[in-house]
Enzyme design. Structure first.
Site, PDB file in Angstrom:
ATOM      1  N   SER A 240     -13.618  30.343 -12.275  1.00 41.55           N
ATOM      2  CA  SER A 240     -14.919  30.990 -12.419  1.00 41.55           C
ATOM      3  C   SER A 240     -15.927  30.453 -11.411  1.00 41.55           C
ATOM      4  O   SER A 240     -15.819  29.329 -10.914  1.00 41.55           O
ATOM      5  CB  SER A 240     -15.455  30.764 -13.835  1.00 41.55           C
ATOM      6  OG  SER A 240     -15.809  29.400 -14.019  1.00 41.55           O
ATOM      7  N   GLU A 263     -11.729  29.445  -4.884  1.00 41.71           N
ATOM      8  CA  GLU A 263     -11.843  30.898  -4.973  1.00 41.71           C
ATOM      9  C   GLU A 263     -12.582  31.190  -6.268  1.00 41.71           C
ATOM     10  O   GLU A 263     -12.112  30.840  -7.355  1.00 41.71           O
ATOM     11  CB  GLU A 263     -10.460  31.540  -4.988  1.00 41.71           C
ATOM     12  CG  GLU A 263     -10.510  33.052  -5.065  1.00 41.71           C
ATOM     13  CD  GLU A 263      -9.188  33.624  -5.528  1.00 41.71           C
ATOM     14  OE1 GLU A 263      -9.208  34.400  -6.500  1.00 41.71           O
ATOM     15  OE2 GLU A 263      -8.155  33.277  -4.941  1.00 41.71           O
ATOM     16  N   CYS A 300      -8.175  38.541  -9.366  1.00 39.57           N
ATOM     17  CA  CYS A 300      -9.333  38.212  -8.533  1.00 39.57           C
ATOM     18  C   CYS A 300      -9.623  39.324  -7.537  1.00 39.57           C
ATOM     19  O   CYS A 300     -10.741  39.405  -7.013  1.00 39.57           O
ATOM     20  CB  CYS A 300      -9.113  36.892  -7.817  1.00 39.57           C
ATOM     21  SG  CYS A 300      -7.490  36.748  -7.051  1.00 39.57           S
TER      22      CYS A 300
END
Length: 504
Positions: A240, A263, A300
């Site tokens: 997150s 990421e 993602c």
């Protein structure tokens, strides 16, 4: 092969139990008890990794390649048991886990092949010019060298390919860097069985015991201890924005700051250009719906935003997407926390001025059905909250008035993992206007496809400007990922006997 977790940490080749435990929360099947991680265990793992580095970081590339291939072999030897525990913990279907296992072993073998080829070392040589005037030039040799122990945080949405033996671990081990993994609490049993495979591979190949360790989750204290440990040289993270940013800040605040390759989040917008929508808007709508709901939207690269011109063709796209989404049954989300966050994000979007509900959703416990909203380009530009990621099967259609407003939408974006163009030949001029913006906003720009599905290959870039990732110059997927855990060293007038083995 049957598998029942024992709940222990793997520290420098030993299975270590702790006094305190936590219980797993599987989507189905039995829960199991796992030892809680502690800062002391982190310290033991980091010290073992540092001790191993002096041997593992300098061992022949062939040894590291054999180790990576052995991990892949040992994972495949446990294939059925991995699928069983993985589906229980995550709720993901068997086919998804089997495909992800293949991706995991495939990228391990890809990095082994990269080691054998050696081109990643970027060796450079400027020969001495002793007669040069006014000053001679020394002999200069440059090669990439490993940086030291690396911390890896397991990801919730990919219990195999982005977790214990996933891309961060594979690329760090390939570079010559020992790894300390912090297991993810969503799939501790899956973490453990993959650790068993790595443990067996270490025994087979004889690499130092501290080359790989795993500490189960123990709350924020364990994560903080790991990124702040003075022997950890870099961090790989997928998760997150909130959690990743907190760890990123801790890395920057260390007495010796280290790189944090995180990421963090992306809405992955799809820009539907007019000629493409006119020719095949309904087909694009169905394709977008399929990509949007793949894996319950827990990718993602989930394409959460579709930008389309207002008008009849745009209506046809929305109608087709809505019809396709209506056919998608409830899907199990990865954790109770992710399901709760999805509900909160959905409600936040629904309550934003100028947003209309097209398809409403249910999300009871961990089961979610798709939802779809629509807004205008003007309202998008006025409400920055609409550009924040909602992790789950939710889509937002942004209806723009003309090409100029579409360009404004592109310019307003935060950093993205991907941006996509749906276009036909007649859209080339508009696409040419958008491209300079999109390539500045994203690490990967697609034409006439959908971003879910990230190929593990030499040219892949899985990263992008913040907040998609914390380091826009690198990727977490593909062979270029190894460069995160290497640094260039120049050797001046160095005798051959003192050059690293990688030079030869």
């Amino acid at each position: 092969m049957t598998f029942t977790p024992h709940g222990k940490h793997l520290i420098a080749g030993d299975w270590v139990a702790g006094e305190a435990t936590f219980a797993s929360t599987p989507a189905h099947g039995p829960a199991h008890a796992f030892s809680l991680g502690t800062p002391d265990l982190v310290n033991r793992a980091a010290e073992a990794a540092e001790a191993a580095f002096w041997t593992y970081g300098s061992c022949p590339r062939a040894v590291r390649a054999a180790f990576l291939n052995a991990i892949a072999d040992e994972i495949e030897a446990r294939a059925g048991a991995i699928t069983a525990i993985g589906t229980q913990e995550s709720g993901l279907p068997e086919a998804r886990l089997e495909g992800e296992r293949g991706r995991t072993t495939g990228q391990l073998r890809l990095f082994a092949q990269l080691l054998e080829e050696g081109a990643y070392l970027d060796r450079r040589h400027d020969a001495a010019l002793p007669e040069r005037q006014p000053l001679p030039r020394p002999d200069l040799k440059m090669v990439q060298r490993p940086i030291g122990p690396v911390a890896v945080f397991g990801a919730s949405n990919f219990p195999l390919a982005f977790s214990t033996a996933g891309g961060d671990t594979a690329s760090a081990l390939a570079a010559g860097c020992p790894v300390v993994v912090k297991g993810h609490p969503a799939h501790p049993g899956t973490t453990e069985i993959i650790c068993e495979a790595i443990h067996a591979a270490m025994a087979r190949t004889g690499v130092p015991a501290g080359t790989f360790s795993m500490v189960h989750d123990g709350g924020t204290a364990v994560g903080a201890a790991l990124v702040q440990h003075p022997l950890i040289a870099a961090v790989g993270f997928t998760g997150s924005l909130r959690g990743g940013r907190a760890l990123f800040d801790l890395c920057a605040q260390r007495p010796v700051p280290i790189p944090f390759f995180g990421e963090l989040g992306s809405v992955n917008p799809v820009f539907l250009l007019p000629e493409a929508v006119r020719a095949r808007g309904a087909a694009i709508g169905r394709g977008w719906a399929g990509s949007l709901t793949m894996g319950a939207g827990q990718f993602c690269t989930n394409p959460g935003i579709a930008v389309v011109m207002d008008g009849a063709e745009g209506d046809a796209f929305v109608a087709a997407a809505t019809e396709a989404l209506e056919q998608v049954p409830a899907q199990t989300m990865l954790t109770d926390g992710i399901a709760s966050a999805f509900r909160a994000g959905r409600d936040r979007v629904a309550e934003t001025a100028g947003v209309q509900a097209v398809l409403t959703t249910t999300c009871e416990r961990r089961n979610a059905t798709p939802c779809l909203f629509s807004t205008t380009g003007r309202d998008w530009l006025a409400n920055a909250v609409l550009g924040h990621e909602v992790f789950g099967p939710m889509g937002l259609v942004v209806r723009v008035s003309d090409a100029d407003e579409m360009l404004q939408i592109a310019q307003s974006l935060d950093g993205q993992l991907t941006c996509t163009l749906q276009m036909d030949d007649g859209d080339t001029v508009l696409a040419q206007r958008l491209m300079p913006v999109l390539e500045r906003k994203a690490g990967r720009v697609l034409a006439n496809g959908f971003p879910t599905g990230v190929e593990v290959a030499t040219a892949m870039v899985h990263g992008g400007p913040y907040p998609a990732s914390t380091n826009f110059g690198h990727t977490s997927v593909g062979t270029l990922a190894i460069r995160r855990f290497l640094r260039p060293v120049c050797y001046q007038n160095m005798p051959d006997a003192l050059l690293p083995g990688d030079w030869g």
